[in-house]
Design an enzyme around this catalytic site. Structure first.
Site: not given
Length: 567
Positions: A129, A259, A308, A369, A404
Site C-alpha cells: 500500500e 483519506h 496518503r 479518515h 499514519r
C-alpha cells in the site's frame, strides 16, 4: 483568546457501582486485545463498549495489517517507511517497538483464529500500500481484514465470558474518567474509574460508575467531528474528550489524516462515507482528473502509492486547477475477475450506488479518515495521569507522527494493547496501582445540545479541514466559542436546562471539545506537514516545527499548549 472547557459532563449521579482491577473502554482490536490479555493476568476485568462487541472501528478496516512477515522484508525496512510517512515527527523508539514486536503479534492473531488470505503454498498473501516499499500488508477476505480480526477476537472473548473474572457491558457510553484527590502541587489525582451511561436493563441501566485503579481507553477516533468521514457513527471522540477533562495531556491533535480516495457522492453528503481502500491502488489502479490526466506521475516517485498525505494534497491541488469537486479512480485495466476476487466488500458497497470498479471510473475525493494524535502515552500505553492508559487510535504513541503509514493502525492497536495489559498486570500485582476514591472536579458542567452537532461539524470542516489558514482557523475558534456549552441558562427567577443530559448531548459535547482543541493546535502549527495544507504556510519548517504540540486543561479549565521537543 483564552480557551476554556468544562472538566466534567452534566450527568445524573451514578445509580449503580461496579468494581474491577481494570476497565477497558472499547471493542476494536485494541480494546479486545487488552481485555483478553488482562483477563489472563488480573482477577477482575470489565470491558465496556459503546454499541455491540462487533461494532468497533476495526470492523471497517479494509486494507490490512502491516508487518514484516516476508523473509525478504525486515523490521528495519518497515521502520524506515514509517518514519518517512510520519514526516519527521514519529518517535523512533515507538516505531521500533511497533515493527519489531508486530510480526509476533500478528502470528498470535492467527493462533487466536484469525484467518488471513494465503498463497497456494499456504504462506500469507502479502500486498503493498501507499508509502510501503515492500509487500507486507496481510489481508483477509480480500478487503475485509478488520471484520475478520474482530470476528476472531470476539469469538475468543465469548469463549471466556462465563468466567466470573470478566464482564462485558454493551451499549455503554463512557462519560467521564474519575480521578482522586489532586496532589499538593495541583496536579490531577490518580485515575480511579469511569462513569458510564448504559442503555440496558436491570442493575446496569442508566448512569453508573465502574471503580478501578486502571482504565484503558480504546475508544477509537474523532471522525464525527467532521461533516463527512469514513468512520462509523460511534466515533465521536468520547475517550479523548474524557481524558482531556480528567487532566491528561493530548498531543499531535492537529494531524488529521484525510483519506485520498473516498467515494464522492455529491457536495451535500455527510455521515460515514464508503472508503475505496488504498489496496486498490496497491494492486495498480490509477488516479485521473476529470480531463483524464493521470496527475500523480511526476508528483512523487511512487505515483499513486505515495503516502496518503501526499496523494490527498495532490488531489486538492488538482481540484483547484480543474475546478472540479472530485477526481476518478481507474481500475478497469486490472480485470473483472481479479477485482471481484480481491475486493468483494468494496465491490458490494459500490454496487449500492450503481458503480463497478471493473467497468467504471469511480469518483473519489479526500475525506476525514484517521486521527494521528490523541492521548499522549509512553511505550507501555501509560498516559500522563496515573492509572490511565490509552491504546489504538485514541492514543498518541508517537508511531504515526504527522501522518499514519497505511495499515499501521491495526498493528499499533495490537502491539500497544498487549504492552499496556502486561504493564497493568505487573503494577496491580506489585501494588503500584491501588484503588482510590473519586472526588468531584470543580467548575461548571458541560452540555451542548445535540441539535448543534451539524453546526460544529461544519465549523470543523471549514476550519481545521484539509485546507487551512490562520484566518479560517481564527474564525472557527470564534464560532466554536459561540456554541453554548453550559448545562443551564439563566432566566428570570432562576435557571433552566439548555438540554436534557442524554446520549446525543453528551456525544455532541465531546465533538465540540475535540473540535475546539483541534482548532487551537492547528492554529499553533504554522506550517504544512502531514495530512493538511496551510495555504498561508505552504511549506514545511523543520527549523521551527520538529516538535510535538501538547495540550492540557488546567484545574480551572484553561486550555494550555506546550511544544515538546522530539528526542
Amino acid at each position: 483568546m483564552t480557551t476554556r472547557l468544562a472538566r466534567r459532563l452534566a450527568a445524573p449521579a451514578p445509580g449503580w457501582t461496579a468494581r474491577a482491577d481494570a476497565v477497558v473502554v472499547g471493542s476494536g482490536i485494541a480494546g479486545l486485545t487488552a481485555a483478553l490479555e488482562l483477563r489472563a493476568r488480573v482477577p477482575r476485568v470489565l470491558l465496556v463498549t459503546k454499541d455491540r462487541l462487533v461494532s468497533g472501528s476495526t470492523v471497517w478496516a479494509q486494507g490490512g495489517i502491516a508487518a514484516a512477515l516476508d523473509p525478504a522484508d525486515s523490521p528495519e525496512a518497515h521502520l524506515r517507511d514509517t518514519l518517512v510517512a510520519g514526516v519527521g515527527l514519529c518517535d523512533p523508539r515507538a516505531v521500533e517497538v511497533l515493527v519489531t514486536e508486530g510480526p509476533a503479534r500478528v502470528r498470535e492473531l492467527v493462533a487466536r483464529g484469525a484467518v488471513f488470505d494465503t498463497e497456494p503454498d499456504g504462506t500469507l498473501s502479502l500486498t503493498r500500500e501507499g508509502g510501503h516499499h515492500a509487500d507486507r500488508v496481510a489481508h483477509a477476505g480480500g478487503d475485509a481484514t478488520g471484520a475478520e480480526i474482530s470476528r476472531a477476537l470476539v469469538a475468543q472473548l465469548a469463549a471466556v465470558q462465563a468466567d466470573p473474572g470478566i464482564e462485558v457491558i454493551e451499549h455503554a457510553l463512557v462519560l467521564d474518567v474519575l480521578t482522586g484527590a489532586p496532589g499538593r502541587d495541583g496536579r490531577p489525582g490518580p485515575v480511579c474509574g469511569v462513569t458510564l451511561h448504559v442503555i440496558g436493563e436491570g442493575s446496569r441501566d442508566g448512569v453508573g460508575a465502574v471503580l478501578a485503579p486502571a482504565v484503558v481507553l480504546a475508544t477509537g477516533g474523532i471522525g464525527q467531528v467532521f461533516r463527512s468521514s469514513t468512520n462509523p457513527v460511534q466515533a465521536t471522540g468520547d475517550g479523548l474528550a474524557a481524558a482531556l477533562r480528567a487532566g491528561a495531556a493530548v498531543g499531535d491533535m492537529e494531524f488529521v489524516q484525510f483519506h485520498p480516495t473516498v467515494l464522492w457522492l455529491g457536495a451535500g453528503v455527510k455521515g460515514q462515507l464508503a472508503l475505496i481502500s488504498e489496496a486498490v491502488r496497491g494492486e495498480g489502479a490509477h488516479l485521473v482528473d476529470v480531463d483524464g490526466h493521470r496527475f500523480m506521475v511526476g508528483v512523487h516517485p511512487q505515483a499513486e502509492l505515495a503516502p496518503r498525505d501526499v496523494v490527498a494534497k495532490a488531489i486538492v491541488r488538482q481540484l483547484a486547477r480543474t475546478g472540479a469537486d472530485h477526481v476518478l479512480l481507474d481500475a478497469r485495466h486490472l480485470g473483472a475477475e481479479r477485482i471481484r476476487r480481491r475486493f468483494p466488500t468494496i465491490g458490494a458497497r459500490l454496487a449500492e450506488h450503481g458503480l463497478d470498479l471493473a467497468t467504471d471510473l469511480v469518483p473519489v475525493a479526500p475525506a476525514q479518515h484517521y486521527h494521528s494524535g490523541g492521548v499522549v502515552t509512553d511505550l507501555a500505553g501509560r498516559s500522563t495521569l496515573p492509572g490511565l492508559y490509552a491504546v489504538g487510535e485514541v492514543a498518541c504513541t508517537g508511531v504515526h507522527g504527522a501522518n499514519r503509514l497505511a495499515s499501521n493502525s491495526l498493528l499499533e492497536g495490537l502491539v500497544f494493547a498487549h504492552r499496556a495489559a502486561h504493564d497493568i498486570a505487573h503494577r496491580v500485582e506489585t501494588g503500584a496501582l491501588r484503588p482510590a476514591e473519586p472526588v468531584e472536579r470543580p467548575g461548571p458542567e458541560a452540555l451542548v445540545a445535540g441539535a448543534a452537532r451539524s453546526r460544529v461539524q461544519r465549523i470543523a470542516t471549514d476550519g481545521p479541514g484539509v485546507l487551512r489558514s490562520a484566518a479560517g482557523l481564527a474564525a472557527a475558534a470564534q464560532a466554536l466559542a459561540a456554541v453554548r456549552t453550559d448545562a443551564h441558562r439563566a432566566v428570570e427567577g432562576g435557571e433552566r436546562p439548555v438540554a436534557d443530559p442524554q446520549v446525543a448531548e453528551w456525544e455532541t459535547t465531546n465533538v465540540h471539545q475535540v473540535a475546539t482543541v483541534l482548532t487551537a493546535t492547528a492554529a499553533t502549527r504554522r506550517e504544512t506537514r502531514g495530512g493538511h495544507l496551510r495555504s498561508d504556510h505552504p511549506d514545511r519548517d523543520d527549523a521551527a516545527w520538529l516538535v510535538r504540540v501538547e495540550a492540557t486543561l488546567t484545574p480551572d479549565g484553561v486550555l494550555t499548549q506546550r511544544r515538546a521537543p522530539q528526542d
